[in-house]
Design an enzyme around this catalytic site. Structure first.
Site, mmCIF file in Angstrom:
data_model
loop_
_atom_site.group_PDB
_atom_site.id
_atom_site.type_symbol
_atom_site.label_atom_id
_atom_site.label_comp_id
_atom_site.label_asym_id
_atom_site.label_seq_id
_atom_site.Cartn_x
_atom_site.Cartn_y
_atom_site.Cartn_z
ATOM 1 N N ASN A 165 24.836 -10.373 81.940
ATOM 2 C CA ASN A 165 25.320 -9.114 81.363
ATOM 3 C C ASN A 165 24.704 -8.991 79.984
ATOM 4 O OD1 ASN A 165 26.679 -6.985 80.263
ATOM 5 N ND2 ASN A 165 28.730 -7.705 80.810
ATOM 6 N N ARG A 212 24.012 -6.867 85.343
ATOM 7 C CA ARG A 212 24.988 -5.784 85.254
ATOM 8 C C ARG A 212 24.270 -4.561 84.693
ATOM 9 N NH1 ARG A 212 29.297 -4.313 80.696
ATOM 10 N NH2 ARG A 212 30.390 -2.735 81.877
ATOM 11 N N HIS A 234 33.399 0.389 85.219
ATOM 12 C CA HIS A 234 34.163 -0.826 85.571
ATOM 13 C C HIS A 234 34.209 -1.029 87.091
ATOM 14 C CE1 HIS A 234 36.617 -0.021 81.670
ATOM 15 N NE2 HIS A 234 35.710 -0.941 81.416
ATOM 16 N N ARG A 237 38.541 4.330 71.791
ATOM 17 C CA ARG A 237 38.156 5.609 72.412
ATOM 18 C C ARG A 237 39.383 6.489 72.653
ATOM 19 N NH1 ARG A 237 34.652 2.949 77.156
ATOM 20 N NH2 ARG A 237 34.422 1.090 75.903
ATOM 21 N N GLU A 269 34.018 -10.005 87.301
ATOM 22 C CA GLU A 269 32.837 -9.163 87.551
ATOM 23 C C GLU A 269 31.603 -10.027 87.807
ATOM 24 O OE1 GLU A 269 34.363 -7.283 83.943
ATOM 25 O OE2 GLU A 269 33.348 -5.474 84.631
#
Ligand code: AMP
Length: 397
Positions: free
Chosen positions: A8, A89, A178, A238, A382
């Protein structure tokens, strides 16, 4: 036996995990932080040893070169030829990628073309691939997209009610993110509960960024993030969904560009913006314990937004078999889980077993025996999804 790396590559960090496949055994994990800054940090973890170091990491290539040397130095591999595949990723795969793909010139060009839609992520993801291609030119490389899992959404869920020409011209639609986490967590729930008992799932990925997904028979039917990861629930920094006209209003009042306002909504809003304490839920919980009212408001707003999204997905799914919590907040904050479930108890008859809910970092059912909907904590993985997809594509090629 094959050795697969999951990578990643972010804007200033790089996370790698090496797996022995098909056993799915983790051989080591590495984290490179503060790439491009004056001093970088390396954390390198083996089965029973952890090494940390501070070193200059001027760019991703240096970080990845150090990683490959560490793998040999610590005997994880005997030579670079031991690595069979590398899974990357990739945040944005647009509408084209419904599954992971073997890297080639076309895939590379597609990811490049999507930089417009993921300017913070796709360039860094691509950089990881390019460095690996240069250093290990013969190794199978696979792109695993965050958006792929959500490509099963129907137009009724992914279209925005703006003139359709903007979708036709610019592909403005909901993509969702995600995806590898939602896929992993809902797949785990389906294998724990059996497919008949897990037809309607709601997955709450609550980390620094956060998104929810509604999953029917293993397929995503809706998700809370949108065209970009700014949409949906309130997050660490956010805003999530707000009235879109606030952007133009603020741009005029504060004499700021649209780009600057978007930046404020991405980096200075959410839990941080309301609490003015921190974006981190741990700091918020501490501030609340000390009587900080803004921190309390921030958490209450966060909880309400997650609860309302769950409610809307229960409506869309026509009921719900299980609600799943994952990621930093979802896995660790028993109080946030409790507040979210309490906020929907009257509407849906879902309740927690407080003792089970107080346990941390393990896969566990936390609903009470009377609860009408099961609730689970499922730590996300993940990296494993990336390794599985990479191994699968490596094996068939
Ligand atoms: P992630 O993006 O999944 O790594 O999640 C990171 C976020 O998880 C942090 O910013 C915290 O808000 C939250 N988090 C991690 N550990 C805890 C904890 N023990 N209690 C509450 N929140 C936590």
């Amino acid at each position: 036996m094959s050795i697969i790396m999951s990578l990643n590559s972010g804007s200033s960090s790089c996370k790698a995990q090496l797996y022995q496949m098909p056993e799915e055994k983790v051989l080591c994990s590495a984290l490179f932080e503060r790439i491009g800054q004056s001093v970088g940090n390396i954390t390198f973890e083996l089965e029973n040893a952890k090494h940390t170091d501070e070193v200059l990491l001027p760019n991703h290539k240096v970080a990845i070169e150090i990683l490959l040397k560490l793998l040999i130095k610590h005997g994880v591999i005997s030579s670079l030829d031991d690595i069979s595949g590398i899974g990357h990723r990739i945040v944005h795969g647009g509408e084209k990628y419904k599954h992971s793909a073997l890297f080639n010139a076309e895939v590379e060009a597609d990811i490049e073309a999507l930089i417009d839609l993921a300017p913070l992520h796709n360039p860094a993801n691509l950089l990881g691939y390019r460095v690996m291609k240069e250093l290990l030119p013969n190794v199978t490389q696979v792109a695993v997209f965050d958006t792929a899992f959500h490509q099963s959404m129907e137009p009724v869920s992914f279209m925005y009610p703006i003139p359709i020409e903007y979708y036709q011209k610019y592909r403005i639609r909901k993509y969702g993110f995600h995806g590898t986490s939602h896929l992993y967590v809902t797949s785990r729930a389906r294998s724990i509960l059996g497919e008949d008992q897990s037809r309607r799932l709601i997955c709450c990925h609550l980390g620094n960024g956060g998104s929810l997904s509604a999953v029917k028979d293993g397929e995503c039917v809706n998700t809370s993030m949108g065209f970009t990861p700014l949409a949906g629930i309130m997050m660490g920094t956010r805003s999530g969904d707000i009235d879109p006209s606030i952007m133009a209003y603020l741009a005029e009042k504060e004499e700021l560009s649209a780009v600057k306002i978007t930046d404020i909504c991405n980096k200075k809003s959410g839990i941080l913006g309301i609490s003015q304490v921190s974006s981190d839920m741990r700091d918020i919980e501490e501030a609340i314990n000390q009587g900080n009212k803004q921190a309390e408001l921030a958490r209450a707003m966060y909880v309400q937004r997650v609860g309302m999204t769950i409610g809307s997905y229960i409506a869309q799914l026509g009921g719900c078999d299980a609600i799943l919590f994952t990621a930093g907040i979802g896995e660790n904050s028993s109080i946030v889980r409790k507040l979210i479930i309490d906020s929907i108890t009257d509407a849906f008859g879902v309740t927690l077993d407080d003792k089970k809910n107080s346990l941390r970092k393990q896969e566990i059912e936390i609903s009470s025996v009377e609860s009408k909907i099961k609730v689970f904590v499922i730590p996300t993985n993940e990296e494993l999804v990336i390794a599985q997809d990479t191994y699968q594509l490596y094996s068939v090629n």
